[in-house]
Design a protein around this motif. Structure first.
Motif, mmCIF file in Angstrom:
data_model
loop_
_atom_site.group_PDB
_atom_site.id
_atom_site.type_symbol
_atom_site.label_atom_id
_atom_site.label_comp_id
_atom_site.label_asym_id
_atom_site.label_seq_id
_atom_site.Cartn_x
_atom_site.Cartn_y
_atom_site.Cartn_z
ATOM 1 N N ASP A 148 0.828 -1.243 0.107
ATOM 2 C CA ASP A 148 -0.080 0.157 0.237
ATOM 3 C C ASP A 148 0.771 1.271 0.061
ATOM 4 O O ASP A 148 0.497 2.217 -0.709
ATOM 5 N N GLU A 149 1.968 1.181 0.778
ATOM 6 C CA GLU A 149 2.827 2.326 0.387
ATOM 7 C C GLU A 149 4.024 2.437 -0.465
ATOM 8 O O GLU A 149 4.940 3.327 -0.610
ATOM 9 N N LEU A 242 1.786 9.559 1.835
ATOM 10 C CA LEU A 242 1.470 8.851 1.057
ATOM 11 C C LEU A 242 1.879 9.055 -0.459
ATOM 12 O O LEU A 242 2.076 8.456 -1.357
ATOM 13 N N ALA A 243 1.539 10.562 -0.798
ATOM 14 C CA ALA A 243 2.017 11.094 -1.926
ATOM 15 C C ALA A 243 2.000 12.465 -1.638
ATOM 16 O O ALA A 243 1.116 12.952 -0.863
ATOM 17 N N VAL A 266 6.367 8.061 -3.972
ATOM 18 C CA VAL A 266 5.899 7.457 -5.134
ATOM 19 C C VAL A 266 6.778 6.730 -6.117
ATOM 20 O O VAL A 266 6.506 6.012 -6.888
ATOM 21 N N ASN A 307 -1.431 -0.980 -4.396
ATOM 22 C CA ASN A 307 -1.260 0.538 -4.268
ATOM 23 C C ASN A 307 -1.891 1.023 -5.618
ATOM 24 O O ASN A 307 -1.343 2.358 -6.033
ATOM 25 N N LYS A 310 -2.980 4.866 -5.548
ATOM 26 C CA LYS A 310 -1.676 5.972 -5.290
ATOM 27 C C LYS A 310 -1.934 6.762 -6.763
ATOM 28 O O LYS A 310 -1.570 7.894 -6.786
ATOM 29 N N LEU A 313 -4.354 9.347 -6.160
ATOM 30 C CA LEU A 313 -3.876 10.316 -5.158
ATOM 31 C C LEU A 313 -2.756 11.386 -5.621
ATOM 32 O O LEU A 313 -2.785 12.469 -5.241
#
Length: 330
Positions: A148-149, A242-243, A266, A307, A310, A313
């Motif tokens: 997820d990251e 996260l971004a 990212v 992910n 993202k 995001l």
């Protein structure tokens, strides 16, 4: 952790020479000490750069003609509180204010923020294999891994995400980095500080043995130039983004003549969105142009199964940063 010798160097040149001989240099130490506790880093000698005698190259924010030199040992709290930086580069002050927690910001340094290693959980725990630490493959790329990251760009061999909040802003500002090599100080382009991941190479900065980040040079803002920063994180404080996105746009007669868009968290290194920059040049900061740039920013993304969020995001932070640069509400 493994026993080590703690060295207080007499100068940055002395620290550089010790590093050339194999010693590990620390600034605030919040990154290095974590890795030493996990025995990912096991240095014999730790050189405490933050304990060098007062040196304006390392410890100060100094106006030098049209540029501002920020020493590598200036803390994030000092950057956030600086009147000069707040007036000329408010996005940099904002990014410094949002990083980590007040306690960490009073210890963490500019140089340490740039040189920190990835926060990927697989890299940070010695019980897991890791391609950056020399193992055969990146475990993040395996089916069922925690993703997820992870990064969504440049993630074919290493899916780590560079966590630092300041590099995107410094890239958008057009900063240059000063590297100490013994007695010599060399100024380099900011994007030359980073290297693509290599198997068995843990650091993300492209520094030779003995190279030390000594300062960052911030150019005088050009007429019509605006820099804005945005990030999204799970918690408002003491959390990694996260971004994140920093944009720099120069507008002349209503048209964008130059654009710089940098993304954080990212990719294995700070990621420059060249296609999004190209989409903006010659346009106005209209809703249509902003959306076109946001879409272009993720055109070459390669998200993993865990992910894909993202991608959206990144579009969000690019759009918000450009709206801020335009002086408009979200």
């Amino acid at each position: 952790m493994k026993a080590f010798r703690y060295v207080r160097p007499a100068s940055v040149a002395a620290a550089s020479e010790l590093a050339r001989g194999g010693a590990t240099v620390k600034a605030g130490g919040s990154d290095l000490l974590d890795r030493m506790k996990e025995r990912i880093a096991t240095p014999d000698d730790v050189v405490a750069l933050n304990e060098t005698p007062a040196d304006p190259t390392l410890h100060s924010i100094v106006k030098d003609g049209d540029v501002l030199r920020v020493g590598a040992l200036v803390t994030l709290a000092e950057i956030a509180a600086s009147k000069e930086i707040g007036a000329l580069y408010p996005a940099l002050a904002e990014a410094s204010t949002q990083a980590a927690s007040p306690q960490v910001r009073h210890r963490a340094t500019l140089g340490g923020n740039l040189a920190q290693h990835t926060r990927c959980g697989y890299y940070r725990l010695a019980s897991f294999p890791c391609w950056k630490r020399g193992d055969d493959a990146c475990p993040v790329l395996a089916d069922g891994a925690v993703q997820d990251e992870a990064g969504i760009f440049g993630n074919d061999s290493c899916a780590s995400a560079h966590p630092a909040s300041l590099p995107p802003v410094l890239g958008a500002i057009g900063a240059r980095v000063v590297i100490a090599q013994g007695e010599k100080l060399e100024e380099r382009p900011f994007d030359a500080l980073w290297r693509a991941p290599e198997q068995g190479v843990e650091a993300d900065v492209a520094l030779a043995p003995g190279d030390i980040i000594a300062a960052v040079v911030l150019p005088k803002p050009a007429t019509g130039r605006t820099v804005a920063y945005e990030d999204v994180r799970q918690k408002a404080a003491f959390d990694w983004a996260l971004a994140s996105c920093a944009v720099g746009v120069t507008i002349v007669a209503g048209k964008i003549t130059e654009a710089s868009i940098w993304l954080g968290s990212v990719a294995p290194t700070p990621h420059r969105a060249a296609a999004a920059e190209k989409a903006l040049v010659g346009a106005t900061l209209s809703d249509g142009a902003i959306q076109k740039a946001a879409d272009a920013a993720v055109a070459d993304a390669t998200p993993l199964a865990g992910n894909r969020y993202k991608v959206d995001l990144v579009k969000v932070v690019v759009r918000r940063a450009l709206l801020r640069a335009a002086g408009r509400d979200r």
